[in-house]
Design a protein around this motif. Structure first.
Motif, PDB file in Angstrom:
ATOM      1  N   MET A   1      10.774  -6.409  -6.693  1.00 51.86           N
ATOM      2  CA  MET A   1       9.761  -5.900  -7.666  1.00 51.86           C
ATOM      3  C   MET A   1       8.610  -6.490  -7.100  1.00 51.86           C
ATOM      4  SD  MET A   1       9.463  -6.668 -11.782  1.00 51.86           S
ATOM      5  CE  MET A   1       9.189  -8.508 -11.481  1.00 51.86           C
ATOM      6  N   TYR A   2       7.528  -5.951  -7.236  1.00 48.87           N
ATOM      7  CA  TYR A   2       6.183  -6.087  -6.914  1.00 48.87           C
ATOM      8  C   TYR A   2       4.646  -5.743  -7.659  1.00 48.87           C
ATOM      9  CZ  TYR A   2       6.380  -1.620  -4.459  1.00 48.87           C
ATOM     10  OH  TYR A   2       6.305  -0.367  -4.268  1.00 48.87           O
ATOM     11  N   LEU A   3       3.733  -6.168  -7.501  1.00 49.76           N
ATOM     12  CA  LEU A   3       2.748  -5.699  -8.177  1.00 49.76           C
ATOM     13  C   LEU A   3       1.760  -5.252  -7.024  1.00 49.76           C
ATOM     14  CD1 LEU A   3       0.787  -6.004 -10.781  1.00 49.76           C
ATOM     15  CD2 LEU A   3      -0.173  -8.133  -9.743  1.00 49.76           C
ATOM     16  N   GLU A   4       1.434  -3.747  -7.456  1.00 45.48           N
ATOM     17  CA  GLU A   4       0.767  -3.018  -6.382  1.00 45.48           C
ATOM     18  C   GLU A   4      -0.776  -3.170  -6.909  1.00 45.48           C
ATOM     19  OE1 GLU A   4       2.353   0.867  -5.068  1.00 45.48           O
ATOM     20  OE2 GLU A   4       0.440   1.517  -5.764  1.00 45.48           O
ATOM     21  N   VAL A   5      -1.699  -3.384  -5.979  1.00 40.36           N
ATOM     22  CA  VAL A   5      -2.961  -3.343  -6.406  1.00 40.36           C
ATOM     23  C   VAL A   5      -3.507  -2.118  -5.585  1.00 40.36           C
ATOM     24  CG1 VAL A   5      -5.373  -4.640  -6.085  1.00 40.36           C
ATOM     25  CG2 VAL A   5      -3.132  -5.719  -6.482  1.00 40.36           C
ATOM     26  N   ARG A   6      -4.140  -1.396  -6.459  1.00 39.31           N
ATOM     27  CA  ARG A   6      -4.846   0.027  -5.710  1.00 39.31           C
ATOM     28  C   ARG A   6      -6.213  -0.279  -5.395  1.00 39.31           C
ATOM     29  NH1 ARG A   6      -1.789   4.982  -9.074  1.00 39.31           N
ATOM     30  NH2 ARG A   6       0.073   4.197  -8.414  1.00 39.31           N
ATOM     31  N   PRO A   7      -6.783   0.760  -4.551  1.00 35.26           N
ATOM     32  CA  PRO A   7      -8.045   0.702  -4.017  1.00 35.26           C
ATOM     33  C   PRO A   7      -9.269   0.641  -5.188  1.00 35.26           C
ATOM     34  CG  PRO A   7      -6.733   2.239  -2.638  1.00 35.26           C
ATOM     35  CD  PRO A   7      -5.978   1.853  -3.749  1.00 35.26           C
ATOM     36  N   ILE A  12      -0.305  -2.289 -10.918  1.00 26.67           N
ATOM     37  CA  ILE A  12       0.952  -1.805 -11.443  1.00 26.67           C
ATOM     38  C   ILE A  12       2.258  -2.534 -11.049  1.00 26.67           C
ATOM     39  CG2 ILE A  12      -0.022   0.665 -12.032  1.00 26.67           C
ATOM     40  CD1 ILE A  12       1.382   1.686  -9.689  1.00 26.67           C
ATOM     41  N   TRP A  13       3.195  -2.584 -11.847  1.00 27.81           N
ATOM     42  CA  TRP A  13       4.612  -3.149 -11.449  1.00 27.81           C
ATOM     43  C   TRP A  13       5.322  -2.179 -11.101  1.00 27.81           C
ATOM     44  CZ3 TRP A  13       4.605  -8.344 -11.011  1.00 27.81           C
ATOM     45  CH2 TRP A  13       4.124  -8.954 -11.745  1.00 27.81           C
ATOM     46  N   ARG A  14       5.846  -2.266  -9.874  1.00 25.58           N
ATOM     47  CA  ARG A  14       6.605  -1.448  -9.210  1.00 25.58           C
ATOM     48  C   ARG A  14       7.887  -2.131  -8.661  1.00 25.58           C
ATOM     49  NH1 ARG A  14       4.095   3.214  -5.843  1.00 25.58           N
ATOM     50  NH2 ARG A  14       4.349   4.496  -7.554  1.00 25.58           N
ATOM     51  N   TYR A  15       9.155  -1.211  -8.663  1.00 25.57           N
ATOM     52  CA  TYR A  15      10.375  -1.881  -8.264  1.00 25.57           C
ATOM     53  C   TYR A  15      11.015  -0.802  -7.281  1.00 25.57           C
ATOM     54  CZ  TYR A  15      15.528  -2.994  -8.539  1.00 25.57           C
ATOM     55  OH  TYR A  15      16.627  -3.236  -8.327  1.00 25.57           O
ATOM     56  N   ARG A  16      11.364  -1.316  -6.200  1.00 31.62           N
ATOM     57  CA  ARG A  16      12.002  -0.375  -5.250  1.00 31.62           C
ATOM     58  C   ARG A  16      13.499  -0.654  -5.049  1.00 31.62           C
ATOM     59  NH1 ARG A  16      11.053  -0.860   1.328  1.00 31.62           N
ATOM     60  NH2 ARG A  16      12.026   1.119   2.009  1.00 31.62           N
ATOM     61  N   TYR A  17      14.194   0.446  -5.022  1.00 31.26           N
ATOM     62  CA  TYR A  17      15.759   0.329  -5.152  1.00 31.26           C
ATOM     63  C   TYR A  17      16.473   1.471  -4.185  1.00 31.26           C
ATOM     64  CZ  TYR A  17      15.277   4.578  -7.884  1.00 31.26           C
ATOM     65  OH  TYR A  17      14.783   5.854  -8.588  1.00 31.26           O
ATOM     66  N   PHE A  27      10.325   2.810  -8.877  1.00 29.79           N
ATOM     67  CA  PHE A  27      10.072   3.043 -10.051  1.00 29.79           C
ATOM     68  C   PHE A  27       9.080   2.048 -10.691  1.00 29.79           C
ATOM     69  CE2 PHE A  27      11.139   0.974 -14.327  1.00 29.79           C
ATOM     70  CZ  PHE A  27      11.402   2.082 -15.059  1.00 29.79           C
ATOM     71  N   THR A  28       8.173   2.764 -11.518  1.00 32.11           N
ATOM     72  CA  THR A  28       6.826   2.135 -11.967  1.00 32.11           C
ATOM     73  C   THR A  28       7.191   1.718 -13.209  1.00 32.11           C
ATOM     74  OG1 THR A  28       5.708   3.860 -10.189  1.00 32.11           O
ATOM     75  CG2 THR A  28       4.610   2.751 -12.367  1.00 32.11           C
ATOM     76  N   ILE A  29       7.093   0.452 -13.445  1.00 36.02           N
ATOM     77  CA  ILE A  29       7.360  -0.161 -14.683  1.00 36.02           C
ATOM     78  C   ILE A  29       6.132   0.002 -15.670  1.00 36.02           C
ATOM     79  CG2 ILE A  29       7.985  -2.528 -15.937  1.00 36.02           C
ATOM     80  CD1 ILE A  29       9.349  -2.933 -12.914  1.00 36.02           C
ATOM     81  N   GLY A  30       5.053  -0.251 -15.145  1.00 31.35           N
ATOM     82  CA  GLY A  30       3.919  -0.230 -16.164  1.00 31.35           C
ATOM     83  C   GLY A  30       2.563  -0.952 -15.431  1.00 31.35           C
TER      84      GLY A  30
END
Length: 45
Positions: A1-7, A12-17, A27-30
């Motif tokens: 799980m990681y926090l993606e910072v967009r330009p 957004i919180w995301r989870y790679r599986y 999976f985008t959590i929110g």
């Protein structure tokens, strides 16, 4: 799980599986801070 910072600066919180076929999925959590770290961890599990 990681926090993606967009330009744009949004976060957004995301989870790679891994899928059964060996491919990965994301999976985008929110959006942060609407979704806290604790809530994101619960969603991931």
């Amino acid at each position: 799980m990681y926090l993606e910072v967009r330009p744009t600066g949004s976060k957004i919180w995301r989870y790679r599986y891994w899928k059964a076929d060996g491919k990965d999925g994301i999976f985008t959590i929110g959006k942060y801070p609407s979704v806290t770290l604790a809530e994101a961890r619960k969603s991931k599990d």
